[in-house]
Structures are given as C-alpha cells and as structure tokens.
Scaffold this motif. Structure first.
Motif, PDB file in Angstrom:
ATOM      1  N   LYS A   1       0.832  -1.210   0.000  1.00 45.15           N
ATOM      2  CA  LYS A   1       0.000   0.000   0.000  1.00 45.15           C
ATOM      3  C   LYS A   1       0.865   1.257   0.000  1.00 45.15           C
ATOM      4  N   LEU A   2       1.928   1.247   0.806  1.00 45.12           N
ATOM      5  CA  LEU A   2       2.840   2.387   0.852  1.00 45.12           C
ATOM      6  C   LEU A   2       3.498   2.590  -0.513  1.00 45.12           C
ATOM      7  N   ALA A   3       3.934   1.508  -1.136  1.00 45.38           N
ATOM      8  CA  ALA A   3       4.550   1.601  -2.463  1.00 45.38           C
ATOM      9  C   ALA A   3       3.547   2.156  -3.476  1.00 45.38           C
ATOM     10  N   ASP A   4       2.292   1.709  -3.400  1.00 47.48           N
ATOM     11  CA  ASP A   4       1.258   2.229  -4.303  1.00 47.48           C
ATOM     12  C   ASP A   4       1.046   3.729  -4.108  1.00 47.48           C
ATOM     13  N   LEU A   5       1.029   4.167  -2.852  1.00 42.69           N
ATOM     14  CA  LEU A   5       0.872   5.598  -2.567  1.00 42.69           C
ATOM     15  C   LEU A   5       2.053   6.392  -3.119  1.00 42.69           C
ATOM     16  N   GLN A   6       3.253   5.858  -2.940  1.00 44.70           N
ATOM     17  CA  GLN A   6       4.436   6.538  -3.451  1.00 44.70           C
ATOM     18  C   GLN A   6       4.422   6.597  -4.980  1.00 44.70           C
ATOM     19  N   ILE A   7       3.986   5.522  -5.613  1.00 45.50           N
ATOM     20  CA  ILE A   7       3.895   5.493  -7.071  1.00 45.50           C
ATOM     21  C   ILE A   7       2.887   6.528  -7.551  1.00 45.50           C
ATOM     22  N   ASP A   8       1.738   6.616  -6.879  1.00 43.19           N
ATOM     23  CA  ASP A   8       0.728   7.617  -7.245  1.00 43.19           C
ATOM     24  C   ASP A   8       1.292   9.028  -7.123  1.00 43.19           C
ATOM     25  N   GLN A   9       1.998   9.291  -6.029  1.00 43.57           N
ATOM     26  CA  GLN A   9       2.564  10.620  -5.817  1.00 43.57           C
ATOM     27  C   GLN A   9       3.617  10.934  -6.880  1.00 43.57           C
ATOM     28  N   LEU A  10       4.470   9.967  -7.204  1.00 40.87           N
ATOM     29  CA  LEU A  10       5.494  10.179  -8.223  1.00 40.87           C
ATOM     30  C   LEU A  10       4.877  10.364  -9.610  1.00 40.87           C
ATOM     31  N   THR A  11       3.778   9.678  -9.857  1.00 39.10           N
ATOM     32  CA  THR A  11       3.075   9.834 -11.133  1.00 39.10           C
ATOM     33  C   THR A  11       2.532  11.257 -11.257  1.00 39.10           C
ATOM     34  N   ARG A  12       2.025  11.802 -10.147  1.00 37.16           N
ATOM     35  CA  ARG A  12       1.548  13.195 -10.160  1.00 37.16           C
ATOM     36  C   ARG A  12       2.701  14.165 -10.418  1.00 37.16           C
ATOM     37  N   VAL A  13       3.863  13.887  -9.812  1.00 38.56           N
ATOM     38  CA  VAL A  13       5.045  14.726 -10.039  1.00 38.56           C
ATOM     39  C   VAL A  13       5.423  14.701 -11.514  1.00 38.56           C
ATOM     40  N   GLN A  14       5.406  13.503 -12.104  1.00 37.03           N
ATOM     41  CA  GLN A  14       5.725  13.366 -13.528  1.00 37.03           C
ATOM     42  C   GLN A  14       4.746  14.156 -14.387  1.00 37.03           C
ATOM     43  N   LYS A  15       3.472  14.005 -14.079  1.00 39.53           N
ATOM     44  CA  LYS A  15       2.432  14.685 -14.861  1.00 39.53           C
ATOM     45  C   LYS A  15       2.592  16.200 -14.753  1.00 39.53           C
ATOM     46  N   HIS A  16       2.857  16.683 -13.548  1.00 39.47           N
ATOM     47  CA  HIS A  16       3.052  18.122 -13.331  1.00 39.47           C
ATOM     48  C   HIS A  16       4.251  18.628 -14.125  1.00 39.47           C
ATOM     49  N   ALA A  17       5.364  17.885 -14.069  1.00 38.23           N
ATOM     50  CA  ALA A  17       6.569  18.283 -14.799  1.00 38.23           C
ATOM     51  C   ALA A  17       6.313  18.286 -16.308  1.00 38.23           C
ATOM     52  N   LYS A  18       5.589  17.292 -16.779  1.00 38.24           N
ATOM     53  CA  LYS A  18       5.294  17.188 -18.213  1.00 38.24           C
ATOM     54  C   LYS A  18       4.406  18.347 -18.672  1.00 38.24           C
ATOM     55  N   LEU A  19       3.368  18.649 -17.889  1.00 34.43           N
ATOM     56  CA  LEU A  19       2.466  19.753 -18.260  1.00 34.43           C
ATOM     57  C   LEU A  19       3.188  21.096 -18.200  1.00 34.43           C
ATOM     58  N   THR A  20       4.009  21.284 -17.170  1.00 29.34           N
ATOM     59  CA  THR A  20       4.766  22.540 -17.053  1.00 29.34           C
ATOM     60  C   THR A  20       5.734  22.682 -18.218  1.00 29.34           C
ATOM     61  N   HIS A  21       6.405  21.602 -18.560  1.00 29.47           N
ATOM     62  CA  HIS A  21       7.327  21.614 -19.696  1.00 29.47           C
ATOM     63  C   HIS A  21       6.584  21.967 -20.993  1.00 29.47           C
ATOM     64  N   ALA A  22       5.410  21.386 -21.176  1.00 29.78           N
ATOM     65  CA  ALA A  22       4.632  21.663 -22.385  1.00 29.78           C
ATOM     66  C   ALA A  22       4.240  23.144 -22.454  1.00 29.78           C
ATOM     67  N   GLU A  23       3.873  23.721 -21.325  1.00 26.29           N
ATOM     68  CA  GLU A  23       3.500  25.137 -21.294  1.00 26.29           C
ATOM     69  C   GLU A  23       4.709  26.032 -21.563  1.00 26.29           C
ATOM     70  N   ILE A  24       5.836  25.685 -20.976  1.00 27.94           N
ATOM     71  CA  ILE A  24       7.033  26.518 -21.122  1.00 27.94           C
ATOM     72  C   ILE A  24       7.549  26.505 -22.563  1.00 27.94           C
ATOM     73  N   THR A  25       7.445  25.379 -23.234  1.00 27.35           N
ATOM     74  CA  THR A  25       7.948  25.299 -24.616  1.00 27.35           C
ATOM     75  C   THR A  25       7.183  26.217 -25.557  1.00 27.35           C
ATOM     76  N   THR A  26       5.950  26.572 -25.216  1.00 33.83           N
ATOM     77  CA  THR A  26       5.166  27.462 -26.083  1.00 33.83           C
ATOM     78  C   THR A  26       5.542  28.936 -25.894  1.00 33.83           C
ATOM     79  N   LEU A  27       6.278  29.253 -24.835  1.00 32.93           N
ATOM     80  CA  LEU A  27       6.654  30.635 -24.547  1.00 32.93           C
ATOM     81  C   LEU A  27       7.850  31.070 -25.395  1.00 32.93           C
ATOM     82  N   PRO A  28       7.938  32.356 -25.710  1.00 32.92           N
ATOM     83  CA  PRO A  28       9.123  32.861 -26.436  1.00 32.92           C
ATOM     84  C   PRO A  28      10.382  32.685 -25.598  1.00 32.92           C
ATOM     85  N   ASP A  29      11.528  32.553 -26.243  1.00 34.66           N
ATOM     86  CA  ASP A  29      12.789  32.299 -25.553  1.00 34.66           C
ATOM     87  C   ASP A  29      13.183  33.410 -24.588  1.00 34.66           C
TER      88      ASP A  29
END
Length: 130
Positions: A36-64
């Motif tokens: 259960k602890l491992a599942d919770l940690q995996i869920d939390q890490l998945t959210r971190v990944q998703k957040h990083a991916k979405l932030t990266h996608a937003e930043i790439t659209t901005l001018p340099d």
C-alpha cells in the motif's frame, strides 16, 4: 482413546503449524502495508511526472526571452527557460526511476508472501499424508 505416543507427536505438529500460520499472518499484514505504501508513493510520483510534463509543455510554447521564475521556499529566482526545462526533465526522469524501483519492490514482496503460503500448504499436505 488415543495412545500417549500419538498425543505427544500431535502436539508438536500442531504447535509448529500454529507458529507457521501466525508467522505467515504477520508477514502478510506487513507485506500488505508495504505494498500500500509503495502504491501511494507510485501515485505521488506519477503526479510529479504529470506536473513536470504539463509545465514543460507550457514553457515550450513561450518565447525564448520570456522571464521565468522558479519557486524556492517563499521566494522566486529568475531562471532561464533552458534551465527550467532541464530541471523539469530531471524531475521526470528521477520520478520514473523511482517508480520502476517501487514496482520491483512490490513484485518481490508479493512473491515472498506467495512463497510463504506455498510452504505452509506443503506443510499441511505433508501432515495429512502422515
């Protein structure tokens, strides 16, 4: 009425089985908590990944030349777009590695419980055969 020899032999066998069952129960409860602890940690890490991916996608659209700030505690530090992208990719990579480690740990835990169950099953079958 049973003979005293049979009673003396049956008691150690019953105690051995009882001990094995109690050890298995403790092991299963411990393993379930760890899974259960491992599942919770995996869920939390998945959210971190998703957040990083979405932030990266937003930043790439901005001018340099866009001024970007990284939140550090209660303050914000001016960072280049490239620096923030590198940090986001590192975050994503680290989370991915930790998820893989946790998945391996879960497999090991589940296998160890299954092995303990099989051992008790074998013990019961051998007792019935005698």
């Amino acid at each position: 009425m049973r003979s005293p020899v049979l009673l003396k032999m049956a008691a150690p066998i019953d105690l051995e089985l009882k001990k094995a069952f109690s050890e298995l129960q403790v092991k299963m409860i411990d393993t379930q908590q760890k899974v259960k602890l491992a599942d919770l940690q995996i869920d939390q890490l998945t959210r971190v990944q998703k957040h990083a991916k979405l932030t990266h996608a937003e930043i790439t659209t901005l001018p340099d030349k866009t001024r970007l700030y990284e939140g550090v505690g209660r303050m914000f530090i001016l960072q280049s777009k490239e620096e923030i992208n590198i940090q986001l990719m590192d975050k994503h990579k680290t989370a991915d590695e930790k998820i893989k480690e946790l998945e391996q740990k879960k497999l090991y835990l589940e296998r160890s419980v299954k092995d303990a169950e099989d051992n008790i099953r074998e013990m019961l079958l051998s007792r019935r055969a005698h």
